[in-house]
Design a protein around this motif. Sequence first.
Motif, PDB file in Angstrom:
ATOM      1  N   ALA A  53      39.296 -19.727  16.125  1.00 14.50           N
ATOM      2  CA  ALA A  53      40.018 -20.049  17.384  1.00 14.50           C
ATOM      3  C   ALA A  53      40.554 -18.866  18.021  1.00 14.50           C
ATOM      4  O   ALA A  53      40.914 -17.710  17.251  1.00 14.50           O
ATOM      5  CB  ALA A  53      41.165 -20.832  16.756  1.00 14.50           C
ATOM      6  N   GLY A  54      40.441 -19.008  19.413  1.00 15.09           N
ATOM      7  CA  GLY A  54      40.994 -17.725  19.988  1.00 15.09           C
ATOM      8  C   GLY A  54      39.922 -16.644  20.441  1.00 15.09           C
ATOM      9  O   GLY A  54      39.881 -15.618  20.865  1.00 15.09           O
ATOM     10  N   ILE A  55      38.526 -17.015  19.919  1.00 16.08           N
ATOM     11  CA  ILE A  55      37.391 -16.124  20.149  1.00 16.08           C
ATOM     12  C   ILE A  55      36.299 -17.198  20.218  1.00 16.08           C
ATOM     13  O   ILE A  55      36.083 -18.181  19.289  1.00 16.08           O
ATOM     14  CB  ILE A  55      37.333 -15.018  18.762  1.00 16.08           C
ATOM     15  CG1 ILE A  55      36.296 -14.099  18.966  1.00 16.08           C
ATOM     16  CG2 ILE A  55      37.142 -16.079  17.509  1.00 16.08           C
ATOM     17  CD1 ILE A  55      35.978 -12.832  18.110  1.00 16.08           C
ATOM     18  N   PRO A  56      35.304 -16.551  21.001  1.00 19.85           N
ATOM     19  CA  PRO A  56      34.011 -17.444  21.143  1.00 19.85           C
ATOM     20  C   PRO A  56      33.086 -17.173  19.766  1.00 19.85           C
ATOM     21  O   PRO A  56      33.182 -16.469  19.196  1.00 19.85           O
ATOM     22  CB  PRO A  56      33.153 -17.061  22.326  1.00 19.85           C
ATOM     23  CG  PRO A  56      34.243 -16.352  22.871  1.00 19.85           C
ATOM     24  CD  PRO A  56      35.246 -15.756  22.242  1.00 19.85           C
ATOM     25  N   ALA A  57      32.401 -18.127  19.493  1.00 18.23           N
ATOM     26  CA  ALA A  57      31.489 -17.942  18.209  1.00 18.23           C
ATOM     27  C   ALA A  57      30.285 -17.055  18.436  1.00 18.23           C
ATOM     28  O   ALA A  57      30.070 -16.189  17.569  1.00 18.23           O
ATOM     29  CB  ALA A  57      30.913 -19.296  17.837  1.00 18.23           C
ATOM     30  N   ALA A  58      29.955 -16.763  19.631  1.00 20.25           N
ATOM     31  CA  ALA A  58      28.908 -15.944  19.842  1.00 20.25           C
ATOM     32  C   ALA A  58      29.020 -15.340  21.039  1.00 20.25           C
ATOM     33  O   ALA A  58      29.468 -15.976  22.116  1.00 20.25           O
ATOM     34  CB  ALA A  58      27.458 -17.025  19.682  1.00 20.25           C
ATOM     35  N   ARG A  59      28.194 -14.132  21.133  1.00 15.80           N
ATOM     36  CA  ARG A  59      27.796 -13.458  22.437  1.00 15.80           C
ATOM     37  C   ARG A  59      26.457 -14.000  22.856  1.00 15.80           C
ATOM     38  O   ARG A  59      25.203 -13.738  22.119  1.00 15.80           O
ATOM     39  CB  ARG A  59      27.678 -12.113  22.097  1.00 15.80           C
ATOM     40  CG  ARG A  59      29.061 -11.235  21.887  1.00 15.80           C
ATOM     41  CD  ARG A  59      28.781  -9.883  21.611  1.00 15.80           C
ATOM     42  NE  ARG A  59      29.692  -8.750  21.717  1.00 15.80           N
ATOM     43  CZ  ARG A  59      30.001  -7.800  20.929  1.00 15.80           C
ATOM     44  NH1 ARG A  59      29.002  -7.326  20.348  1.00 15.80           N
ATOM     45  NH2 ARG A  59      31.109  -6.845  21.171  1.00 15.80           N
ATOM     46  N   ASP A  60      26.342 -14.667  24.116  1.00 13.60           N
ATOM     47  CA  ASP A  60      25.080 -14.871  24.559  1.00 13.60           C
ATOM     48  C   ASP A  60      24.477 -13.734  25.533  1.00 13.60           C
ATOM     49  O   ASP A  60      24.995 -13.436  26.591  1.00 13.60           O
ATOM     50  CB  ASP A  60      25.323 -15.953  25.334  1.00 13.60           C
ATOM     51  CG  ASP A  60      23.988 -16.716  25.737  1.00 13.60           C
ATOM     52  OD1 ASP A  60      23.109 -16.143  25.648  1.00 13.60           O
ATOM     53  OD2 ASP A  60      24.086 -17.965  25.902  1.00 13.60           O
ATOM     54  N   TRP A  61      23.406 -13.177  25.060  1.00  9.47           N
ATOM     55  CA  TRP A  61      22.866 -11.972  25.778  1.00  9.47           C
ATOM     56  C   TRP A  61      21.866 -12.386  26.772  1.00  9.47           C
ATOM     57  O   TRP A  61      21.012 -11.524  27.160  1.00  9.47           O
ATOM     58  CB  TRP A  61      22.033 -10.981  24.745  1.00  9.47           C
ATOM     59  CG  TRP A  61      23.200 -10.118  23.897  1.00  9.47           C
ATOM     60  CD1 TRP A  61      24.014 -10.769  22.729  1.00  9.47           C
ATOM     61  CD2 TRP A  61      23.511  -8.815  24.106  1.00  9.47           C
ATOM     62  NE1 TRP A  61      24.807  -9.686  22.369  1.00  9.47           N
ATOM     63  CE2 TRP A  61      24.611  -8.541  23.018  1.00  9.47           C
ATOM     64  CE3 TRP A  61      23.514  -7.959  25.027  1.00  9.47           C
ATOM     65  CZ2 TRP A  61      25.324  -7.507  22.766  1.00  9.47           C
ATOM     66  CZ3 TRP A  61      23.982  -6.593  25.035  1.00  9.47           C
ATOM     67  CH2 TRP A  61      25.172  -6.431  23.801  1.00  9.47           C
ATOM     68  N   ARG A  62      21.228 -13.790  26.661  1.00  7.96           N
ATOM     69  CA  ARG A  62      20.197 -14.182  27.453  1.00  7.96           C
ATOM     70  C   ARG A  62      20.571 -14.185  29.043  1.00  7.96           C
ATOM     71  O   ARG A  62      21.593 -14.127  29.393  1.00  7.96           O
ATOM     72  CB  ARG A  62      19.996 -15.807  27.195  1.00  7.96           C
ATOM     73  CG  ARG A  62      19.508 -15.883  25.784  1.00  7.96           C
ATOM     74  CD  ARG A  62      19.524 -17.284  25.519  1.00  7.96           C
ATOM     75  NE  ARG A  62      20.700 -18.007  25.403  1.00  7.96           N
ATOM     76  CZ  ARG A  62      20.989 -19.223  25.178  1.00  7.96           C
ATOM     77  NH1 ARG A  62      20.155 -20.047  25.001  1.00  7.96           N
ATOM     78  NH2 ARG A  62      22.344 -19.746  25.122  1.00  7.96           N
ATOM     79  N   GLY A  63      19.815 -13.516  29.642  1.00 15.51           N
ATOM     80  CA  GLY A  63      19.844 -13.132  31.002  1.00 15.51           C
ATOM     81  C   GLY A  63      20.279 -11.564  31.257  1.00 15.51           C
ATOM     82  O   GLY A  63      19.893 -11.067  32.426  1.00 15.51           O
TER      83      GLY A  63
END
Length: 254
Positions: free
Chosen positions: A172-182
């Motif tokens: 909670a309070g943080i996204p599960a993942a960094r999405d580097w796509r793009g």
Amino acid sequence: MEVFAVEGLPEVQPGDDVARLVVEQTDLRDGDVVCIASTVVSKAAGRQADLDDYAPGEQARRIADAIGSVTGERKDPRFAQAVVEESEEILTEAPFVLAVTRFGHITVNAGIDRSNVPDADLLLLPEDPTVSAAQLRADIRERAGVDVAVIVTDTSGRPFRLGQRGVALGWAGIPAARDWRGEHDREGRELSATVQAVVDELAAAANLVTGEGAGGTPVAVVREFAFGDHDDSDALYREEDSDVVREALREWSL
């Protein structure tokens, strides 16, 4: 980035206020990521059980017999029944029980622990670790006046590799993942598949300082972690219809 264990925490008992215990033992700051072992979350929630609480059914007895025939060691059918009851699905019954928990985590024996449980035979995983993380985050904000992220962690084995590492069960309070796509690499090539499981990586970092066994330090703080200017994702568990490994396990038998 700094990672340190919270020292001086007492043995957690059912009904304990875990957020208060953490706040009393460390000076938290805005932006900290508090990584809390699922064991203390479960203990505070009273998720302890005794083997005698379980009456083995047909599936549990079959699992116990199958594991015994493969390993040569007797498997307690009561323990197998506990795993069945804590699982949404059993993917493998032997040589070990690989189970899908009700909140989506796939792990051996549904994550049921038999270590460091002084007053019971078994310690079950939290019923919904993400709900637990959100509650702990709100409680810490109320008690300390700081805005932190919370990750509920556990240790888990890895396919194709020896050893265990820390993983996130809820956050909670943080996204599960960094999405580097793009985004682009150093040669200007566009990334098309890279999604970084940040909460798992932070859980593993926390496990380096909390350790295993009798250390008695189930909470770690990650300080000055920067998520960065990236897209984010809250998906950590694969969707069932795209999980080819789960499908293969369903079709496999020993």
